[in-house]
Design a protein around this motif. Structure first.
Motif, PDB file in Angstrom:
ATOM      1  N   SER A  52       0.787  -1.391  -0.059  1.00  0.00           N
ATOM      2  CA  SER A  52       0.009   0.009   0.095  1.00  0.00           C
ATOM      3  C   SER A  52       0.839   1.265   0.035  1.00  0.00           C
ATOM      4  CB  SER A  52      -0.986  -0.031   1.308  1.00  0.00           C
ATOM      5  OG  SER A  52      -0.044  -0.063   2.443  1.00  0.00           O
ATOM      6  N   LEU A  53       1.884   1.306   0.684  1.00  0.00           N
ATOM      7  CA  LEU A  53       2.966   2.287   0.682  1.00  0.00           C
ATOM      8  C   LEU A  53       3.471   2.569  -0.970  1.00  0.00           C
ATOM      9  CD1 LEU A  53       4.916   2.149   3.920  1.00  0.00           C
ATOM     10  CD2 LEU A  53       3.044   3.182   3.555  1.00  0.00           C
ATOM     11  N   SER A  54       3.585   1.481  -1.727  1.00  0.00           N
ATOM     12  CA  SER A  54       4.186   1.669  -2.916  1.00  0.00           C
ATOM     13  C   SER A  54       2.992   2.288  -3.702  1.00  0.00           C
ATOM     14  CB  SER A  54       4.505   0.195  -3.489  1.00  0.00           C
ATOM     15  OG  SER A  54       4.727  -0.009  -4.881  1.00  0.00           O
ATOM     16  N   ASP A  55       1.852   1.979  -3.420  1.00  0.00           N
ATOM     17  CA  ASP A  55       0.785   2.674  -4.304  1.00  0.00           C
ATOM     18  C   ASP A  55       0.486   4.079  -3.705  1.00  0.00           C
ATOM     19  OD1 ASP A  55       0.152  -0.089  -4.851  1.00  0.00           O
ATOM     20  OD2 ASP A  55      -2.198   0.382  -4.818  1.00  0.00           O
ATOM     21  N   GLU A  56       0.836   4.333  -2.613  1.00  0.00           N
ATOM     22  CA  GLU A  56       0.921   5.902  -2.107  1.00  0.00           C
ATOM     23  C   GLU A  56       1.944   6.569  -2.624  1.00  0.00           C
ATOM     24  OE1 GLU A  56      -0.884   7.899   0.230  1.00  0.00           O
ATOM     25  OE2 GLU A  56      -2.422   6.350   0.062  1.00  0.00           O
ATOM     26  N   ALA A  57       3.220   5.854  -2.858  1.00  0.00           N
ATOM     27  CA  ALA A  57       4.478   6.813  -3.419  1.00  0.00           C
ATOM     28  C   ALA A  57       3.618   7.047  -4.976  1.00  0.00           C
ATOM     29  CB  ALA A  57       5.676   5.757  -3.618  1.00  0.00           C
TER      30      ALA A  57
END
Length: 219
Positions: free
Chosen positions: A98-103
């Motif tokens: 999910s942090l990859s998506d947020e980035a």
């Protein structure tokens, strides 16, 4: 699943409210610095702590040479936040997809956020709905041709519409607060709307829906 969709929508809403609500041009340097400071250090710390356990677990299964090679590749991809683009990249700290998506969303925000904010309220609403339905159509198409569901679920471009829905929601909210009639309606309807949203959320959680449909209903 539902909490992640809520998080993506809320992220778009908060960023739009903080950075786009009549406070002058977006300061990109300040924006990137704040995003990095709030997310990356803790993520990197946990990645460093998790990596030895992953390597040892793999070594017990197929030897140290293969374990170190595969874990090193995974670590390198995780460090640059690419783990959401494929489950093969995400073998050390699975929830961090999910942090990859947020980035990816943060990279889009200076462009799509400003674009949405300049639209008229009604146009922004239609844009958000069209983008979300279009994204769902692409997700269903990928499912139909045999694309793995786990890949489509975490793929950043297919989740970006939830983030955009949050920006649209902030735009509509700020527009409503500027119009006396709409602001009065919001004040009167705040509690009933809150109760209605909670009921709809519960119905959404227990409904049998494809993961791609979560964001619109939660948004």
């Amino acid at each position: 699943n539902y909490s992640v969709s809520f998080f993506f929508v809320l992220s778009g809403y908060i960023l739009a409210t903080v950075y786009l609500r009549g406070r002058g041009p977006l300061n990109l340097k300040q924006f990137w610095k704040a995003r990095f400071a709030r997310v990356y250090p803790v993520f990197l710390l946990l990645l460093v702590l998790d990596t030895p356990y992953t390597a040892m677990e793999r070594a017990a299964r197929y030897g140290w040479h293969s374990a170190l090679c595969k874990t090193g590749i995974n670590f390198g991809l995780d460090v640059v936040l690419l783990q959401g683009w494929s489950p093969k990249f995400n073998a050390i700290n699975f929830p961090s997809w999910s942090l990859s998506d947020e980035a990816f969303f943060y990279a889009l925000f200076p462009f799509i956020g400003i674009f949405v904010w300049k639209l008229r309220a009604r146009t922004a609403a239609w844009f958000g709905v069209a983008l979300y339905l279009g994204t769902m159509a692409v997700g269903l198409l990928l499912h139909g041709i045999g694309w793995p569901d786990e890949s489509a679920y975490s793929l950043p471009p297919l989740r970006a519409s939830e983030f955009v829905l949050g920006i649209v929601a902030a735009k509509l909210h700020m527009h409503a607060l500027q119009v006396d009639r709409y602001r009065a309606i919001l004040h009167r309807m705040a509690l009933p709307l809150l109760i209605l949203c909670m009921v709809l959320f519960c119905l959404t959680v227990y409904a049998t829906l494809p993961p791609m449909a979560h964001g619109m209903l939660i948004g």
